[in-house]
Scaffold this motif. Structure first.
Motif, PDB file in Angstrom:
ATOM      1  N   MET A   1       0.843  -1.200   0.000  1.00  0.00           N
ATOM      2  CA  MET A   1       0.000   0.000   0.000  1.00  0.00           C
ATOM      3  C   MET A   1       0.876   1.247   0.000  1.00  0.00           C
ATOM      4  N   ARG A   2       0.468   2.197  -0.846  1.00  0.00           N
ATOM      5  CA  ARG A   2       1.247   3.436  -0.869  1.00  0.00           C
ATOM      6  C   ARG A   2       0.920   4.299   0.336  1.00  0.00           C
ATOM      7  N   LEU A   6      -2.672   5.300   2.258  1.00  0.00           N
ATOM      8  CA  LEU A   6      -2.864   5.110   3.699  1.00  0.00           C
ATOM      9  C   LEU A   6      -3.238   6.438   4.354  1.00  0.00           C
ATOM     10  N   THR A  23      -8.454  -4.078  -3.221  1.00  0.00           N
ATOM     11  CA  THR A  23      -7.094  -4.508  -3.559  1.00  0.00           C
ATOM     12  C   THR A  23      -7.147  -5.619  -4.591  1.00  0.00           C
ATOM     13  N   GLU A  24      -6.383  -5.463  -5.677  1.00  0.00           N
ATOM     14  CA  GLU A  24      -6.207  -6.554  -6.644  1.00  0.00           C
ATOM     15  C   GLU A  24      -5.036  -7.364  -6.100  1.00  0.00           C
ATOM     16  N   LEU A  25      -5.324  -8.624  -5.755  1.00  0.00           N
ATOM     17  CA  LEU A  25      -4.382  -9.364  -4.921  1.00  0.00           C
ATOM     18  C   LEU A  25      -3.155  -9.877  -5.676  1.00  0.00           C
ATOM     19  N   GLY A  26      -3.173  -9.802  -7.009  1.00  0.00           N
ATOM     20  CA  GLY A  26      -2.024 -10.270  -7.775  1.00  0.00           C
ATOM     21  C   GLY A  26      -0.889  -9.259  -7.803  1.00  0.00           C
ATOM     22  N   GLU A  27      -1.167  -8.111  -8.430  1.00  0.00           N
ATOM     23  CA  GLU A  27      -0.136  -7.084  -8.587  1.00  0.00           C
ATOM     24  C   GLU A  27      -0.128  -6.089  -7.422  1.00  0.00           C
ATOM     25  N   GLY A  28      -1.259  -6.056  -6.685  1.00  0.00           N
ATOM     26  CA  GLY A  28      -1.320  -5.151  -5.544  1.00  0.00           C
ATOM     27  C   GLY A  28      -1.892  -3.776  -5.856  1.00  0.00           C
ATOM     28  N   GLN A  30      -4.499  -0.842  -5.931  1.00  0.00           N
ATOM     29  CA  GLN A  30      -5.519  -0.539  -4.930  1.00  0.00           C
ATOM     30  C   GLN A  30      -6.317   0.701  -5.303  1.00  0.00           C
ATOM     31  N   PHE A  84      -9.921  -8.144  -3.064  1.00  0.00           N
ATOM     32  CA  PHE A  84     -10.418  -8.105  -1.686  1.00  0.00           C
ATOM     33  C   PHE A  84     -10.918  -6.696  -1.397  1.00  0.00           C
TER      34      PHE A  84
END
Lengths: 244, 106
Positions: A1-2, A6, A23-28, A30, A84
Motif C-alpha cells: 500500500m502506498r 494510507l 485490492t487486486e491481490l495479484g499485482e497489488g 488498490q 479483496f
C-alpha cells in the motif's frame, strides 16, 4: 500500500467518512471507493472520466459500496483476477441518556467493544465529567441533543434516567430515526407505562416494539456493571444477530 | 475488524519514525477461525506488531515474513492451515485455515 493511500484512509477515518479499499491481490493495485462517485480515487488521487476510479470495473465499485452498506469485507474473482474489499466504516455510536451509575459502567464497556459513546444529561448534579473520563458528555435535554447527533442506522440509544421527562423525548427521537438499537431501563411495569406514553405520542405497535425493555439480555443481572454487560450484549446481538 | 483499533494510524506513525512497515489482512477463512476477513495486524522492521490475524497462532510467522515483504517492496499472500507444512511450528490449534495478504507500505 502506498503511503499516500494510507494517508487518505487515515484522514477519512478521522472525518468519520466511510471508505472501501479494493485490492487486486495479484499485482497489488488498490483503489478507494466512497459512497459518493466524485470522491473515488486510485492509489491516492488519480481519477478517470466521470469520477470513476480508473481501471476498476464498474461492478466492483458497486460491490464496494454494498460492502460499506453491509459493513462486510468481501473476496471476489473477476476477469481472472482476485480482489479483496476492506471496509473502513466509522465506529458505531451509543447514546446514553442519563448520567446515572449504570451509565458509568456502560460507557467504558461500550467503548471497549468499539462504540463511540455520548452521554446526555440535563441534570447538573449528574453531569459530572470526572465520572466519565474520556467520554463525551453533553449537558442538556435529549430531544434537541439527539436531533443534533443525527441518529443513523449505525446508532444505538439507551435511556437510563428513569425519568419520563428525560427518557421519553429521547426514545421518541430514536424511534423517528433508523437507529439499530433502542433500549430503555426500567421494570416491566414501568415499561408498560412507557409504551402507553409512546403510543399517546403517535407511535404504533411496531414502532414501540423497537424499544428493548426492560433493557438488556435476560442473564439475571443485578449490579450496575452486570446490567451494563447485558445491555452491551443486546446491542451486539441487534447488530450481528442476523448474521448467525 | 475492531473499529476501536487505530492500527492504520499506528502504521502511519511508524513510517514517520523511519521504520519499514507491513500490513497483514485476513482475506479468507475456512472452518474455525477467531479473526474474520478484514482483521489486520501491522508490523515494523523493529519487530513491533499490533493487532491480530489469528488469535495468536500464526502471528510469529507473519511477523517473520513481513521483514521479507518490506525488503522486497512487494505484497505476498500467505496460507496457514492444519495441512500446511508450517502447522507443526505455527499451526492453528482451532483447526481452521486462513489466507493472509501481506503488503509493505511504500
Amino acid at each position: 500500500m502506498r503511503m499516500s493511500l494510507l494517508g487518505r484512509v487515515v484522514r477519512d477515518r478521522r472525518l468519520k467518512k466511510p471508505v472501501a479499499l479494493v485490492t487486486e491481490l495479484g499485482e497489488g493495485a488498490q483503489w478507494l471507493v466512497y459512497a459518493e462517485d466524485a470522491e473515488d480515487a486510485e492509489e491516492g488521487g488519480e481519477r478517470g472520466e466521470g469520477g470513476a476510479p480508473t481501471g476498476l470495473p464498474e461492478f466492483l465499485v458497486r460491490e464496494a459500496r454494498d460492502s460499506l452498506e453491509s459493513d462486510r469485507c468481501q473476496r471476489l474473482q473477476a476477469g481472472g483476477r482476485d480482489y479483496f474489499i476492506q471496509c473502513f466504516n466509522p465506529p458505531l455510536r451509543m447514546i446514553l441518556v442519563g448520567a446515572v451509575h449504570i451509565a458509568e459502567c456502560l460507557a467504558p464497556m461500550a467503548e471497549l467493544v468499539g462504540f463511540d459513546v455520548v452521554v446526555v444529561e440535563p441534570r447538573e448534579a449528574f453531569a459530572q465529567e470526572e465520572r466519565f473520563p474520556g467520554i463525551e458528555l453533553r449537558r442538556g435535554w435529549p430531544g434537541p441533543i439527539l436531533a443534533e447527533l443525527e441518529l443513523d442506522a449505525r446508532s444505538a440509544v439507551v435511556s437510563l434516567s428513569h425519568d419520563p421527562k428525560i427518557d421519553d423525548p429521547a426514545l421518541a427521537t430514536a424511534l423517528a430515526s433508523p437507529a439499530f438499537y433502542i433500549g430503555a431501563l426500567g421494570s416491566k411495569k414501568n415499561h408498560r407505562g412507557r409504551l402507553e406514553r409512546l403510543a399517546g405520542m403517535g407511535f404504533d405497535a411496531s414502532a414501540c416494539a423497537r424499544v428493548h425493555g426492560p433493557v438488556g439480555l435476560p442473564i439475571g443481572s443485578r449490579s450496575p456493571a452486570e446490567i451494563a454487560v447485558s445491555i452491551v450484549a443486546q446491542a451486539i446481538e441487534a447488530r450481528r444477530g442476523q448474521a448467525q | 475488524m475492531a473499529d476501536g483499533e487505530k492500527l492504520l494510524e499506528l502504521a502511519a506513525a511508524w513510517v514517520g519514525e523511519g521504520t519499514g512497515v507491513a500490513i497483514a489482512t485476513v482475506i479468507e477463512t475456512w472452518g474455525s477461525s477467531p479473526c474474520p476477513p478484514g482483521s489486520q495486524l501491522v508490523v515494523n522492521t523493529r519487530g513491533d506488531f499490533r493487532g491480530s490475524v489469528s488469535g495468536g497462532c500464526i502471528e510469529g510467522a507473519v511477523v517473520a515474513e513481513a521483514a521479507r515483504v518490506i525488503a522486497a517492496g512487494k505484497p505476498t499472500r500467505l496460507s496457514f492451515g492444519v495441512s500446511d507444512a508450517m502447522a507443526w511450528e505455527v499451526g492453528l490449534a482451532c483447526g481452521g485455515e486462513i489466507e493472509i495478504y501481506l503488503e509493505p507500505l511504500t
